[in-house]
Design a protein around this motif. Sequence first.
Motif, PDB file in Angstrom:
ATOM      1  N   TYR A 153      -1.167  -3.817   1.800  1.00 23.31           N
ATOM      2  CA  TYR A 153      -2.477  -3.173   1.931  1.00 23.31           C
ATOM      3  C   TYR A 153      -2.359  -1.655   1.774  1.00 23.31           C
ATOM      4  CZ  TYR A 153      -4.373  -7.591   3.705  1.00 23.31           C
ATOM      5  OH  TYR A 153      -4.778  -8.905   3.840  1.00 23.31           O
ATOM      6  N   VAL A 154      -1.344  -1.075   2.406  1.00 23.34           N
ATOM      7  CA  VAL A 154      -1.159   0.379   2.321  1.00 23.34           C
ATOM      8  C   VAL A 154      -0.942   0.796   0.869  1.00 23.34           C
ATOM      9  CG1 VAL A 154       0.251   2.342   3.036  1.00 23.34           C
ATOM     10  CG2 VAL A 154      -0.228   0.508   4.658  1.00 23.34           C
ATOM     11  N   ASP A 155      -0.137   0.041   0.146  1.00 18.61           N
ATOM     12  CA  ASP A 155       0.150   0.382  -1.250  1.00 18.61           C
ATOM     13  C   ASP A 155      -1.127   0.427  -2.086  1.00 18.61           C
ATOM     14  OD1 ASP A 155       2.832   0.648  -0.766  1.00 18.61           O
ATOM     15  OD2 ASP A 155       3.415  -1.290  -1.612  1.00 18.61           O
ATOM     16  N   ARG A 156      -2.052  -0.460  -1.800  1.00 23.06           N
ATOM     17  CA  ARG A 156      -3.317  -0.446  -2.540  1.00 23.06           C
ATOM     18  C   ARG A 156      -4.135   0.795  -2.202  1.00 23.06           C
ATOM     19  NH1 ARG A 156      -6.313  -6.180  -2.190  1.00 23.06           N
ATOM     20  NH2 ARG A 156      -7.747  -4.963  -3.537  1.00 23.06           N
ATOM     21  N   ALA A 157      -4.103   1.176  -0.927  1.00 18.93           N
ATOM     22  CA  ALA A 157      -4.808   2.399  -0.530  1.00 18.93           C
ATOM     23  C   ALA A 157      -4.159   3.627  -1.156  1.00 18.93           C
ATOM     24  CB  ALA A 157      -4.822   2.519   0.993  1.00 18.93           C
ATOM     25  N   VAL A 158      -2.821   3.637  -1.207  1.00 19.60           N
ATOM     26  CA  VAL A 158      -2.101   4.758  -1.821  1.00 19.60           C
ATOM     27  C   VAL A 158      -2.460   4.873  -3.309  1.00 19.60           C
ATOM     28  CG1 VAL A 158       0.190   5.602  -2.461  1.00 19.60           C
ATOM     29  CG2 VAL A 158      -0.201   4.717  -0.165  1.00 19.60           C
ATOM     30  N   LYS A 159      -2.705   3.743  -3.963  1.00 21.30           N
ATOM     31  CA  LYS A 159      -3.089   3.769  -5.378  1.00 21.30           C
ATOM     32  C   LYS A 159      -4.509   4.283  -5.592  1.00 21.30           C
ATOM     33  CE  LYS A 159      -0.024  -0.028  -6.739  1.00 21.30           C
ATOM     34  NZ  LYS A 159       0.040  -1.452  -7.148  1.00 21.30           N
ATOM     35  N   GLY A 160      -5.240   4.468  -4.494  1.00 25.34           N
ATOM     36  CA  GLY A 160      -6.580   5.038  -4.600  1.00 25.34           C
ATOM     37  C   GLY A 160      -7.710   4.043  -4.493  1.00 25.34           C
ATOM     38  N   GLU A 161      -7.424   2.796  -4.149  1.00 27.80           N
ATOM     39  CA  GLU A 161      -8.482   1.792  -4.012  1.00 27.80           C
ATOM     40  C   GLU A 161      -9.318   2.054  -2.761  1.00 27.80           C
ATOM     41  OE1 GLU A 161      -7.568  -2.356  -4.674  1.00 27.80           O
ATOM     42  OE2 GLU A 161      -5.634  -1.819  -5.593  1.00 27.80           O
ATOM     43  N   ASP A 162     -10.599   1.719  -2.838  1.00 18.96           N
ATOM     44  CA  ASP A 162     -11.536   1.896  -1.722  1.00 18.96           C
ATOM     45  C   ASP A 162     -11.507   0.691  -0.782  1.00 18.96           C
ATOM     46  OD1 ASP A 162     -12.439   4.277  -2.697  1.00 18.96           O
ATOM     47  OD2 ASP A 162     -14.196   3.435  -3.702  1.00 18.96           O
ATOM     48  N   ASN A 163     -11.904   0.950   0.471  1.00 15.58           N
ATOM     49  CA  ASN A 163     -12.225  -0.118   1.431  1.00 15.58           C
ATOM     50  C   ASN A 163     -11.113  -1.157   1.569  1.00 15.58           C
ATOM     51  OD1 ASN A 163     -14.899   0.973   1.784  1.00 15.58           O
ATOM     52  ND2 ASN A 163     -15.422   0.063  -0.196  1.00 15.58           N
ATOM     53  N   ILE A 164      -9.908  -0.696   1.729  1.00 15.98           N
ATOM     54  CA  ILE A 164      -8.790  -1.626   1.876  1.00 15.98           C
ATOM     55  C   ILE A 164      -8.502  -1.901   3.350  1.00 15.98           C
ATOM     56  CG2 ILE A 164      -6.360  -2.084   1.354  1.00 15.98           C
ATOM     57  CD1 ILE A 164      -8.243  -2.117  -1.058  1.00 15.98           C
ATOM     58  N   LEU A 165      -8.067  -0.904   4.081  1.00 17.14           N
ATOM     59  CA  LEU A 165      -7.787  -1.055   5.516  1.00 17.14           C
ATOM     60  C   LEU A 165      -8.915  -0.504   6.374  1.00 17.14           C
ATOM     61  CD1 LEU A 165      -4.038  -0.034   5.365  1.00 17.14           C
ATOM     62  CD2 LEU A 165      -4.870  -2.222   6.239  1.00 17.14           C
TER      63      LEU A 165
END
Length: 495
Positions: free
Chosen positions: A76-88
């Motif tokens: 989940y963190v990796d997706r947020a680091v990539k700039g995705e919205d509304n992950i965690l």
Amino acid sequence: MSLKAFFAKQFAAIIHHKTQKWANNPVATQQRVFESLIAEAKNTQFGKDHHFADIKTVADFAQKVPVRDYEALRPYVDRAVKGEDNILWKGKPIYFAKTSGTTSGAKYIPLTKESMPYHIEAARNAILSYIHETGKADFVDRKMIFLQGSPILEEKNGIKLGRLSGIVAHYVPKYLQKNRMPSWETNCIEDWETKVDAVVEETFHENMAVISGIPSWVQMYFEKLKAKADKPVGELFKNFNLFIYGGVNYEPYRAKFESLIGRKVDSIELFPASEGFFAYQDSQKEKGMLLLLNSGIFYEFIKSEEFFTENPKRYTIGEVELGVNYVLILSSNAGLWAYNIGDTVQFTSLKPYRIIVSGRIKHYISAFGEHVIGKEVEAALQEAMEGTEVHINEFTVAPQVSPTDGLPYHEWFIEFENEPHNFDEFALRIDQAMRKQNVYYDDLIAGHVLRTLVITKVPKNGFQEYMKSIGKLGGQNKLPRLCNDRKIADELTKK
């Protein structure tokens, strides 16, 4: 009394009253935090994956959301680091606090617009609590220094990242900026030894009243001040009467600090981390730090002895007991869910809830704030042995905080099957590998807070004899790879 000191006392009284309201209603306070977190995050990817919409109780949450460490939460963190919205958490984090890695490089801990203010408020309220209890407020008119990391931040996919202390430096309130030191330019110096020299020059002739930082860093500053002034720090800074610290246990440093200062000063202990600001010392008379129950964090606790069992019970604030070692589990408005930060705590008071940090659920060394873990020392030793004929039977590592001469260091106790031809060269190989493994250790070596590790040779069967002496030879018993004290080290070096 100055006008500034007068208003500081008034503000301290207001904050004390607000703190008492939630501290006197701990269970209800935590329930409100829990319900708010679930409601705010139910439409995030994590919330959907874990059916937050169906969670009505803490028991529901425990059933649907397992305890995780960073590696388990990392997808989940990796997706947020990539700039995705509304992950965690809703939207994107506004920062990532970059911290030492566990098994695969650096960790990126999210900080959100909802979580960031609590880091700032907790540090402020710790000082205000001290003012309210002691009535001492004159220091607000004098100089204060906060030894911290560089405020220069990187950017990754539109989100700024850096060390937590560097991020926090961007949030210094205006009423402190005039009194706060060092200067922005000095704070931006990356090399620690150069930075401390610059801080000494900037502060030497100032009316310093409050000094804050990790004890190991501050000790270096004090030693340079004393050498330059040729007198104790307390004589140089006659109005220095408050030391604020966190990150490591202060007790091993206390005698050294009082020697450097020349007298005792008041101190305030903080419990900050990239994952949240959890507690601060709210009383000079009582043991422990006030657990912050109204700061966007919902706490769960698992008894240390049960942690590695299948489905251990998760206790809420109303269920904890005094003197029991608990693993601290948190869920927060930064988007961390049932997250194990690795720290263990004990409650020293239940009215209000105060804690001490009792250690780590896994063996570690953090005598200087380096947070070295078992996998790092194992990997470093393995790398050092590659391409050599060195073989070892067993090893353990301990900090040497107070050597008879020279800088402190990590002491490696190694029982060799096949020794290196040159012990100093082999120690340097391990040290270089450790610096790659752990960014904080690298900082400490580069900043001349620590010197290169020292190898102490353990005689053949020495570890077996030690384990036998404590009744733990054979079976399931294992020698700790590293310890944050010298209990094992002292036994190994007994003549």
